[in-house]
Design a protein around this motif. Structure first.
Motif, PDB file in Angstrom:
ATOM      1  N   ALA A  29       1.239  -1.243  -0.205  1.00 29.53           N
ATOM      2  CA  ALA A  29      -0.064  -0.128   0.211  1.00 29.53           C
ATOM      3  C   ALA A  29       1.416   1.597  -0.078  1.00 29.53           C
ATOM      4  CB  ALA A  29      -0.890  -0.032   0.999  1.00 29.53           C
ATOM      5  N   ARG A  30       0.383   2.243  -0.540  1.00 29.19           N
ATOM      6  CA  ARG A  30       1.227   3.560  -0.189  1.00 29.19           C
ATOM      7  C   ARG A  30       0.300   4.468   0.741  1.00 29.19           C
ATOM      8  NH1 ARG A  30       4.005   8.165  -0.744  1.00 29.19           N
ATOM      9  NH2 ARG A  30       4.218   9.239  -2.134  1.00 29.19           N
ATOM     10  N   LEU A  31       1.141   4.709   1.762  1.00 29.36           N
ATOM     11  CA  LEU A  31       1.238   5.729   2.993  1.00 29.36           C
ATOM     12  C   LEU A  31       1.586   7.098   2.979  1.00 29.36           C
ATOM     13  CD1 LEU A  31       1.765   3.006   5.733  1.00 29.36           C
ATOM     14  CD2 LEU A  31      -0.327   2.762   4.549  1.00 29.36           C
ATOM     15  N   SER A  32       0.848   7.940   3.479  1.00 28.00           N
ATOM     16  CA  SER A  32       1.411   9.457   3.539  1.00 28.00           C
ATOM     17  C   SER A  32       2.590   9.501   3.563  1.00 28.00           C
ATOM     18  CB  SER A  32       0.836  10.307   4.285  1.00 28.00           C
ATOM     19  OG  SER A  32       1.253   9.452   5.899  1.00 28.00           O
ATOM     20  N   SER A  33       3.672   8.717   4.202  1.00 29.71           N
ATOM     21  CA  SER A  33       4.998   8.391   4.278  1.00 29.71           C
ATOM     22  C   SER A  33       5.844   7.914   3.384  1.00 29.71           C
ATOM     23  CB  SER A  33       5.790   8.752   5.051  1.00 29.71           C
ATOM     24  OG  SER A  33       5.691   7.317   6.352  1.00 29.71           O
ATOM     25  N   GLY A  34       5.362   7.207   3.038  1.00 26.13           N
ATOM     26  CA  GLY A  34       6.081   5.945   1.927  1.00 26.13           C
ATOM     27  C   GLY A  34       5.613   4.637   1.429  1.00 26.13           C
ATOM     28  N   LEU A  65       4.798   3.538  10.192  1.00 23.32           N
ATOM     29  CA  LEU A  65       5.263   2.879  10.791  1.00 23.32           C
ATOM     30  C   LEU A  65       4.356   1.210  12.131  1.00 23.32           C
ATOM     31  CD1 LEU A  65       7.896   0.590  10.072  1.00 23.32           C
ATOM     32  CD2 LEU A  65       8.822   1.798  12.508  1.00 23.32           C
ATOM     33  N   ASP A  66       3.571   2.762  12.793  1.00 23.75           N
ATOM     34  CA  ASP A  66       3.082   1.527  13.668  1.00 23.75           C
ATOM     35  C   ASP A  66       1.820   1.372  13.044  1.00 23.75           C
ATOM     36  OD1 ASP A  66       1.056   1.375  16.677  1.00 23.75           O
ATOM     37  OD2 ASP A  66      -0.117   3.163  15.430  1.00 23.75           O
ATOM     38  N   LEU A  67       0.903   1.569  12.111  1.00 19.85           N
ATOM     39  CA  LEU A  67      -0.094   1.471  11.665  1.00 19.85           C
ATOM     40  C   LEU A  67       0.185   0.141  10.465  1.00 19.85           C
ATOM     41  CD1 LEU A  67      -2.664   3.619   9.228  1.00 19.85           C
ATOM     42  CD2 LEU A  67      -1.043   1.093   8.405  1.00 19.85           C
ATOM     43  N   THR A 108      -4.885  -5.840   2.697  1.00 23.45           N
ATOM     44  CA  THR A 108      -6.243  -4.791   2.977  1.00 23.45           C
ATOM     45  C   THR A 108      -6.409  -4.979   4.017  1.00 23.45           C
ATOM     46  OG1 THR A 108      -7.672  -6.952   1.357  1.00 23.45           O
ATOM     47  CG2 THR A 108      -9.212  -6.292   3.082  1.00 23.45           C
ATOM     48  N   GLU A 109      -5.719  -5.046   5.494  1.00 20.54           N
ATOM     49  CA  GLU A 109      -5.921  -4.776   7.246  1.00 20.54           C
ATOM     50  C   GLU A 109      -5.668  -3.382   6.812  1.00 20.54           C
ATOM     51  OE1 GLU A 109      -7.074  -4.604   9.992  1.00 20.54           O
ATOM     52  OE2 GLU A 109      -7.914  -5.748   8.795  1.00 20.54           O
ATOM     53  N   ILE A 110      -3.505  -3.152   6.270  1.00 18.06           N
ATOM     54  CA  ILE A 110      -3.227  -1.561   5.590  1.00 18.06           C
ATOM     55  C   ILE A 110      -3.917  -0.756   5.662  1.00 18.06           C
ATOM     56  CG2 ILE A 110      -1.161  -0.236   5.059  1.00 18.06           C
ATOM     57  CD1 ILE A 110       0.415  -3.182   5.434  1.00 18.06           C
ATOM     58  N   VAL A 134      -4.017   0.256  -2.533  1.00 19.50           N
ATOM     59  CA  VAL A 134      -3.927  -1.302  -2.960  1.00 19.50           C
ATOM     60  C   VAL A 134      -3.307  -1.171  -4.256  1.00 19.50           C
ATOM     61  CG1 VAL A 134      -3.979  -3.588  -3.483  1.00 19.50           C
ATOM     62  CG2 VAL A 134      -5.006  -2.485  -1.242  1.00 19.50           C
ATOM     63  N   PRO A 135      -1.690  -0.870  -5.154  1.00 21.01           N
ATOM     64  CA  PRO A 135      -1.559  -0.668  -6.161  1.00 21.01           C
ATOM     65  C   PRO A 135      -3.024  -1.708  -7.104  1.00 21.01           C
ATOM     66  CG  PRO A 135      -0.265  -1.997  -5.128  1.00 21.01           C
ATOM     67  CD  PRO A 135      -1.153  -2.052  -4.083  1.00 21.01           C
ATOM     68  N   GLU A 136      -3.026  -1.507  -8.235  1.00 24.83           N
ATOM     69  CA  GLU A 136      -3.517  -1.769  -9.384  1.00 24.83           C
ATOM     70  C   GLU A 136      -3.517  -3.111  -9.630  1.00 24.83           C
ATOM     71  OE1 GLU A 136      -5.312   2.189  -8.491  1.00 24.83           O
ATOM     72  OE2 GLU A 136      -2.692   1.648  -9.217  1.00 24.83           O
TER      73      GLU A 136
END
Length: 168
Positions: free
Chosen positions: A22-27, A68-70, A146-148, A161-163
């Motif tokens: 997954a793509r998150l706000s920091s990476g 990282l916590d997520l 999915t959970e992330i 999630v990447p396509e």
């Protein structure tokens, strides 16, 4: 072809890193290349010039640690569901081997050898750590992605999630 391993961050930015969950706000949340502790994940900073946490402005540092916590929360939820002997999650940000900012999330299990359970995962012999990510990890990988994304939906609109993620 393994050239994405030579520059994991830029390959993730180009959509060519196959470990991205997954793509998150920091990476990028990624699943580890090795899975001797099933569910091992990492957070790769999306700033290719950062090789330590202090290279980021304070707000970006906090976002990195929150992401990282997520990932750790997702690993805990998923690994507990997959293995009743799930014990806890260990976090680390070293950067000694790869000069890119990244954090490790290691699930720990009651089935680990007692002499290794209480120490860091780096105490495992190199031969024990060589369990490559493979098709047998597809369900775990899908569940982690999915959970992330589920956990991040409340605060991170960039999470996705990447396509081209296999199996979804």
């Amino acid at each position: 072809m393994d050239d994405w391993r030579k520059d994991r961050i830029r390959s993730a930015l180009r959509g060519r890193n196959p470990t991205v969950l997954a793509r998150l706000s920091s990476g990028f949340a990624v699943i580890g290349d090795t899975q001797f502790l099933p569910g091992y994940c990492l957070l790769l900073s999306d700033d290719p010039s950062a090789d330590r946490l202090a290279d980021l402005p304070r707000a970006r540092r906090l976002a990195f640690l929150a992401d990282l916590d997520l990932i750790g929360e997702a690993v805990q939820i998923v690994c507990k569901r997959h293995d009743p002997q799930f014990r806890r999650v260990n976090y680390s940000v070293f950067g000694n081997l790869d000069p890119i900012l990244h954090g490790h999330v290691h699930p720990r299990y009651d089935w680990e050898p007692p002499e290794l359970l209480r120490g860091p995962v780096s105490h495992y012999p190199a031969t024990a750590r060589m369990v490559p990510l493979g098709p047998g990890h597809d369900q775990l990988r899908a569940d982690l992605a999915t959970e992330i994304v589920r956990l991040s939906a409340d605060y991170d609109e960039l999470a996705r999630v990447p396509e081209d993620f296999p199996g979804l």
